[in-house]
Design a protein around this motif. Structure first.
Motif, mmCIF file in Angstrom:
data_model
loop_
_atom_site.group_PDB
_atom_site.id
_atom_site.type_symbol
_atom_site.label_atom_id
_atom_site.label_comp_id
_atom_site.label_asym_id
_atom_site.label_seq_id
_atom_site.Cartn_x
_atom_site.Cartn_y
_atom_site.Cartn_z
ATOM 1 N N GLN A 65 0.799 -1.218 0.000
ATOM 2 C CA GLN A 65 0.000 0.000 0.000
ATOM 3 C C GLN A 65 0.836 1.275 0.000
ATOM 4 O O GLN A 65 0.436 2.270 -0.595
ATOM 5 C CB GLN A 65 -0.960 -0.013 1.196
ATOM 6 N N ASP A 66 1.994 1.289 0.657
ATOM 7 C CA ASP A 66 2.826 2.495 0.644
ATOM 8 C C ASP A 66 3.993 2.383 -0.330
ATOM 9 O O ASP A 66 4.833 3.281 -0.398
ATOM 10 C CB ASP A 66 3.336 2.823 2.048
ATOM 11 N N GLN A 67 4.053 1.302 -1.090
ATOM 12 C CA GLN A 67 5.061 1.050 -2.124
ATOM 13 C C GLN A 67 6.477 0.923 -1.574
ATOM 14 O O GLN A 67 7.445 0.957 -2.337
ATOM 15 C CB GLN A 67 5.006 2.136 -3.210
ATOM 16 N N GLU A 68 6.603 0.731 -0.280
ATOM 17 C CA GLU A 68 7.932 0.527 0.300
ATOM 18 C C GLU A 68 8.387 -0.920 0.175
ATOM 19 O O GLU A 68 9.555 -1.234 0.375
ATOM 20 C CB GLU A 68 7.937 0.954 1.764
ATOM 21 N N HIS A 127 0.113 -4.259 3.731
ATOM 22 C CA HIS A 127 1.130 -3.394 4.335
ATOM 23 C C HIS A 127 2.406 -4.217 4.579
ATOM 24 O O HIS A 127 2.879 -4.889 3.677
ATOM 25 C CB HIS A 127 0.591 -2.747 5.605
ATOM 26 N N GLN A 152 -7.313 2.463 -2.010
ATOM 27 C CA GLN A 152 -6.468 3.161 -1.038
ATOM 28 C C GLN A 152 -7.365 3.898 -0.059
ATOM 29 O O GLN A 152 -8.371 4.497 -0.443
ATOM 30 C CB GLN A 152 -5.540 4.179 -1.727
ATOM 31 N N ASN A 153 -6.992 3.850 1.207
ATOM 32 C CA ASN A 153 -7.636 4.682 2.228
ATOM 33 C C ASN A 153 -9.165 4.566 2.189
ATOM 34 O O ASN A 153 -9.883 5.568 2.209
ATOM 35 C CB ASN A 153 -7.211 6.152 2.050
ATOM 36 N N HIS A 187 -2.495 7.949 -2.698
ATOM 37 C CA HIS A 187 -2.288 7.288 -1.404
ATOM 38 C C HIS A 187 -3.276 7.741 -0.343
ATOM 39 O O HIS A 187 -3.622 6.967 0.554
ATOM 40 C CB HIS A 187 -0.849 7.521 -0.934
ATOM 41 N N ASP A 188 -3.739 8.984 -0.453
ATOM 42 C CA ASP A 188 -4.720 9.456 0.519
ATOM 43 C C ASP A 188 -6.152 9.189 0.055
ATOM 44 O O ASP A 188 -7.105 9.537 0.748
ATOM 45 C CB ASP A 188 -4.523 10.943 0.820
ATOM 46 N N PRO A 220 4.302 9.116 -3.625
ATOM 47 C CA PRO A 220 3.871 9.080 -2.215
ATOM 48 C C PRO A 220 3.113 10.314 -1.755
ATOM 49 O O PRO A 220 2.169 10.212 -0.967
ATOM 50 C CB PRO A 220 5.195 8.921 -1.460
ATOM 51 N N SER A 221 3.478 11.499 -2.249
ATOM 52 C CA SER A 221 2.784 12.730 -1.859
ATOM 53 C C SER A 221 1.549 12.982 -2.700
ATOM 54 O O SER A 221 0.800 13.926 -2.428
ATOM 55 C CB SER A 221 3.731 13.930 -1.995
ATOM 56 N N SER A 222 1.341 12.163 -3.731
ATOM 57 C CA SER A 222 0.231 12.309 -4.688
ATOM 58 C C SER A 222 0.386 13.534 -5.579
ATOM 59 O O SER A 222 -0.554 13.911 -6.287
ATOM 60 C CB SER A 222 -1.131 12.371 -3.968
#
Length: 379
Positions: free
Chosen positions: A24-27, A65, A152-153, A198-199, A243-245
């Motif tokens: 979900q956070d692409q990490e 996650h 997402q979210n 992401h949000d 990540p910040s969109s």
């Protein structure tokens, strides 16, 4: 019927990759192959989990996650599980903890901490993530053989009942109680690719034509941006928000990687046509073009999957070739030197034979540079 065929058919001792997906956070990301699955940190690429099975391959793998739960669907020449069945794998206990069975092949699975979403060819099933899973909703879709959906979210998006429509469902408890569903008339043609920020506030969509990418708000379905990739048809393989969109990456079968600025229109650094402010002209002239792009070197085969290591670093996983590449968005050493042509590899119609010309300013300040790559030789 085996719908998850190997995407890497080269003669090699390495297990053939069948799928890849970022968490979900692409990490992190996971890959499925003919003998099991593996989980990696994204940047730097480092293997964290390896699970080899003696009885078949994994055609779909989705992480929850960084938890020990993953969704698995069988695939390859000898699927480990039936392809109409979703397995929720508990990697801590090394067992199949939950399962869901359907009447047709599963094309995609999405996970959140509270929901399991299963995509079939013309239906979307939503379950409570519990033991056993409890079915919440079923949504009908237009024919969706590629299993296009994103989440997402607590925002779930997928093709609607009519070609070109995108359906937005609020999966939060409040949204479910109020049956909050929105329809976006995004394109005239069939939806080919979807992404969600992401949000959960923005969705990006592309149709089978592949020339226009539209960004809509999930809150009120308003059109926020209309991006133009080019004027010729293309297959959009992947869309992904940073990540910040604030940025959107696009990968197409034109072997070109584009990056668009998704900031508000007044702040956007995307290129525009020199006639963009002239009233009453066709929409072509008002569209936004990517602020940086590059042609992917050594023509890749098959479908690349996009992710982000940061707002300035893009990751591409090539399942056919078993390869990961990293591209950095960098300011050019001499931004005062302006070329009169488009950035290398841009398939936008800039040049003496194009319709008009673009304002080239922002695109001449930035470049995409491949900074690293690595093969999946440890499968």
């Amino acid at each position: 019927m085996n719908v998850h065929k190997p995407l890497n058919s080269k003669s090699t001792t390495r297990a053939r990759l069948l799928c890849a997906a970022f968490n979900q956070d692409q990490e992190c990301f996971a890959v499925g192959h003919e003998r099991g699955f593996q989980v990696y940190n994204t940047d730097p690429m480092e293997r964290r989990v390896r699970r080899d099975f003696s009885d078949g391959g994994i055609g779909i793998v989705q992480m929850l996650h960084r938890t020990n739960y993953l969704a698995l669907v069988g695939g390859g020449r000898s699927p480990k599980y039936p392809q109409n069945k979703v397995i929720i794998w508990d990697d801590l206990k090394n067992i199949a903890a939950l399962s869901l069975e359907f009447l047709s092949p599963v094309l995609q699975v999405l996970l959140s901490r509270t929901r399991i979403v299963v995509c079939l060819k013309s239906k979307i099933y939503v379950y409570v993530f519990s033991s056993p899973p409890v079915r919440l909703s079923v949504y009908e879709t237009v024919d969706n053989p590629n299993g296009i959906c994103a989440m997402q979210n607590n925002k779930l998006v997928f093709p609607g009942l009519t070609e070109g429509q995108v359906q937005i469902v609020d999966l939060s408890p409040q949204g479910h109680d109020r049956n909050l569903i929105s329809i976006v008339r995004a394109h005239k043609g069939k939806i080919k690719c979807l992404a969600i920020s992401h949000d959960g506030s923005l969705i990006a969509s592309a149709s089978e034509t592949g020339t226009i990418i539209r960004i809509h708000s999930t809150a009120n379905t308003a059109l926020v941006h209309e991006f133009r990739r080019g004027i010729d048809r293309a297959v959009i393989h992947s869309l992904s928000f940073s990540p910040s969109s604030k940025r959107l990456a696009l990968l197409s079968d034109k072997d070109t990687l584009h990056v668009f600025d998704t900031s508000p229109l007044s702040e956007s650094s995307n290129r525009r046509h020199i006639l963009s402010k002239v009233p009453l002209l066709p929409r072509y002239f008002s569209g936004e073009w990517s602020f940086v792009s590059t042609r992917i070197s050594d023509q890749r085969i098959g479908r690349g999957i996009l992710g982000w290591a940061s707002d300035d670093a893009i990751i591409i996983i090539w399942t056919f070739e078993g390869l990961l590449e990293k591209y950095a968005i960098q300011e050019k050493p001499d931004v005062g030197t302006r070329r009169k042509s488009s950035p290398s590899g841009n398939d936008s119609p800039v040049g003496p034979n194009s319709i008009g010309a673009l304002n080239d300013g922002p695109s001449e300040q930035w470049e995409l540079v491949r900074t690293s790559w690595r093969t999946f030789d440890d499968l």
